[in-house]
Scaffold this motif. Structure first.
Motif, PDB file in Angstrom:
ATOM      1  N   MET A   1       0.848  -1.188   0.000  1.00  0.00           N
ATOM      2  CA  MET A   1       0.000   0.000   0.000  1.00  0.00           C
ATOM      3  C   MET A   1       0.890   1.246   0.000  1.00  0.00           C
ATOM      4  SD  MET A   1      -3.025   1.103  -0.178  1.00  0.00           S
ATOM      5  CE  MET A   1      -3.797  -0.500   0.061  1.00  0.00           C
ATOM      6  N   VAL A   2       0.573   2.206  -0.865  1.00  0.00           N
ATOM      7  CA  VAL A   2       1.379   3.406  -0.991  1.00  0.00           C
ATOM      8  C   VAL A   2       1.283   4.264   0.255  1.00  0.00           C
ATOM      9  CG1 VAL A   2       1.657   5.549  -2.287  1.00  0.00           C
ATOM     10  CG2 VAL A   2       1.215   3.436  -3.504  1.00  0.00           C
ATOM     11  N   ALA A   9      -8.442  10.943  -2.999  1.00  0.00           N
ATOM     12  CA  ALA A   9      -8.416   9.608  -3.589  1.00  0.00           C
ATOM     13  C   ALA A   9      -9.191   9.644  -4.892  1.00  0.00           C
ATOM     14  CB  ALA A   9      -9.025   8.584  -2.640  1.00  0.00           C
ATOM     15  N   VAL A  10      -8.557   9.233  -5.973  1.00  0.00           N
ATOM     16  CA  VAL A  10      -9.194   9.173  -7.283  1.00  0.00           C
ATOM     17  C   VAL A  10      -9.415   7.705  -7.620  1.00  0.00           C
ATOM     18  CG1 VAL A  10      -9.002   9.720  -9.724  1.00  0.00           C
ATOM     19  CG2 VAL A  10      -8.099  11.315  -8.016  1.00  0.00           C
ATOM     20  N   ILE A  11     -10.657   7.328  -7.824  1.00  0.00           N
ATOM     21  CA  ILE A  11     -11.003   5.929  -8.080  1.00  0.00           C
ATOM     22  C   ILE A  11     -11.312   5.762  -9.559  1.00  0.00           C
ATOM     23  CG2 ILE A  11     -12.494   4.014  -7.425  1.00  0.00           C
ATOM     24  CD1 ILE A  11     -13.157   5.550  -4.853  1.00  0.00           C
ATOM     25  N   PHE A  82      -8.480  -2.997  -6.700  1.00  0.00           N
ATOM     26  CA  PHE A  82      -9.860  -2.544  -6.602  1.00  0.00           C
ATOM     27  C   PHE A  82     -10.104  -1.839  -5.272  1.00  0.00           C
ATOM     28  CE2 PHE A  82     -10.583  -6.031  -9.675  1.00  0.00           C
ATOM     29  CZ  PHE A  82     -11.351  -5.347 -10.620  1.00  0.00           C
ATOM     30  N   VAL A  83     -10.997  -0.876  -5.286  1.00  0.00           N
ATOM     31  CA  VAL A  83     -11.539  -0.333  -4.043  1.00  0.00           C
ATOM     32  C   VAL A  83     -12.768  -1.178  -3.746  1.00  0.00           C
ATOM     33  CG1 VAL A  83     -12.584   1.648  -2.903  1.00  0.00           C
ATOM     34  CG2 VAL A  83     -10.668   1.986  -4.485  1.00  0.00           C
ATOM     35  N   ASN A  97     -11.678   0.645   1.620  1.00  0.00           N
ATOM     36  CA  ASN A  97     -11.193  -0.707   1.877  1.00  0.00           C
ATOM     37  C   ASN A  97     -10.522  -1.231   0.619  1.00  0.00           C
ATOM     38  OD1 ASN A  97     -14.181  -0.938   3.666  1.00  0.00           O
ATOM     39  ND2 ASN A  97     -12.190  -1.105   4.646  1.00  0.00           N
ATOM     40  N   ILE A  98      -9.233  -1.553   0.751  1.00  0.00           N
ATOM     41  CA  ILE A  98      -8.436  -2.030  -0.376  1.00  0.00           C
ATOM     42  C   ILE A  98      -7.900  -3.405   0.009  1.00  0.00           C
ATOM     43  CG2 ILE A  98      -6.632  -1.435  -2.025  1.00  0.00           C
ATOM     44  CD1 ILE A  98      -8.705   0.770  -1.638  1.00  0.00           C
ATOM     45  N   GLY A  99      -8.637  -4.448  -0.319  1.00  0.00           N
ATOM     46  CA  GLY A  99      -8.230  -5.772   0.150  1.00  0.00           C
ATOM     47  C   GLY A  99      -8.254  -5.793   1.669  1.00  0.00           C
ATOM     48  N   SER A 100      -7.124  -6.132   2.271  1.00  0.00           N
ATOM     49  CA  SER A 100      -7.025  -6.154   3.736  1.00  0.00           C
ATOM     50  C   SER A 100      -6.523  -4.828   4.296  1.00  0.00           C
ATOM     51  CB  SER A 100      -6.084  -7.278   4.173  1.00  0.00           C
ATOM     52  OG  SER A 100      -4.786  -7.094   3.621  1.00  0.00           O
ATOM     53  N   ASP A 101      -6.294  -3.858   3.427  1.00  0.00           N
ATOM     54  CA  ASP A 101      -5.776  -2.557   3.841  1.00  0.00           C
ATOM     55  C   ASP A 101      -6.885  -1.506   3.828  1.00  0.00           C
ATOM     56  OD1 ASP A 101      -2.982  -3.284   4.145  1.00  0.00           O
ATOM     57  OD2 ASP A 101      -2.953  -3.465   1.958  1.00  0.00           O
TER      58      ASP A 101
END
Length: 311
Positions: A1-2, A9-11, A82-83, A97-101
């Motif tokens: 994760m960055v 945040a741009v999705i 993915f978001v 939520n980004i996976g587990s992050d």
């Protein structure tokens, strides 16, 4: 994760998202763009873009990649994932939520675009990827020297039919109405192309076969008459270009949507939720083109900057 925190945040990494990310970074916002797939969005799957001002006859892949890279060169961080979910926190910021992050953002520009709309005929899902396609640039080469049916009568269908006419031996356009819904210039090109045949008032009723389709049943919408056409397995394909449905499920609870599913925004791309802006093909708009998506993104990011300056 960055990063676990950012200003903006741009999705989505298509033209609207890339433009928003660029303008966000240039405004001094700590900006992260989330794009799990091919940079450039749908335009990256387009053979030639001939109507982007100042860049005639540029490939869609080249244009989409350039827009995305411009944002990265401006200092935008990227997350190729993915978001999965988005939540608004009590303080007005957002949690992604980004996976587990998780990533916290003070403002959001959502630019998820739209997905190809299915035609709805029997067998469409069964043969998707095995005779049914939604992208001529992606799959056209599989039908070199073969017959293809193109479903649709709008500009996208005409563009793809012309592209396929350079690959396939014959292109049959199936138009549900009694006329095209495309600009006169491109219709003239269709009519002047020798290996393109047009059947108006016609749709696909069903597609059948074993591993590959062998039978296509066409329906005349005026008389309801069915016509069956048989071909050898692998000798023909069906390309569907009947429009796109906005992708807005991620933010559905935070926005209002129109009858066509598009997100309703103000001119500054703001939604009913403060701090959440939507741009590009996912929003209600009279014209869905790269040039309007880029404009949307620039406006959305500028509006996000102004919003953050006031809180």
């Amino acid at each position: 994760m960055v990063s676990t925190e950012c200003d903006l945040a741009v999705i989505g990494g298509g033209p609207a998202g890339s433009s928003a990310a660029l303008y966000g970074a240039r405004a001094g916002l700590k900006t992260v763009i989330f794009e799990p797939g091919l940079p450039g969005g749908q335009i990256a799957q387009t053979d030639i873009v001939d109507n982007y001002p100042g860049l005639p006859d540029i490939s869609g892949f080249e244009l989409g990649s350039a827009l995305y890279q411009h944002a990265l060169d401006a200092g935008v961080d990227q997350v190729q994932h993915f978001v999965d979910a988005l939540h608004r926190k009590p303080d007005g910021s957002f949690l992604l939520n980004i996976g587990s992050d998780e990533v916290s953002a003070r403002a959001i520009v959502c630019a998820l675009g739209a997905k190809a709309r299915k035609a709805g005929f029997t067998g469409e899902d069964t043969f998707t990827g095995r005779g049914v396609s939604y992208c001529a640039t992606c799959d056209g080469m599989f039908y070199r020297g073969k017959l293809v049916y193109v479903i649709g009568g709008g500009k996208a269908a005409c563009d793809e039919a012309l592209f396929l006419s350079r690959i396939a031996s014959r292109v049959i356009m199936l138009v549900r109405r009694d006329q095209f819904r495309a600009p006169k210039g491109i219709v003239n090109k269709i009519q002047a192309t020798a290996n393109i045949d047009v059947r108006f008032n016609t749709l696909v009723d069903s597609l059948a076969g074993d591993a590959l389709p062998t039978t296509i049943v066409l329906k005349n919408v005026l008389t309801q008459q069915l016509t069956e056409e048989r071909h050898n397995p692998g000798s023909f394909g069906v390309f569907v270009f009947t429009g796109f449905d906005p992708v807005a499920g991620l933010v559905n609870e935070y926005v209002d949507r129109a009858d066509d599913g598009g997100v309703i925004t103000k001119e500054d791309m703001s939604t009913k939720t403060p701090g959440l802006f939507c741009a590009g093909d996912m929003r209600v708009k009279p014209l869905r083109q790269v040039v309007t998506a880029v404009s949307d993104g620039a406006i959305a990011a500028t509006s996000a900057y102004n919003y953050l300056a006031l809180i």
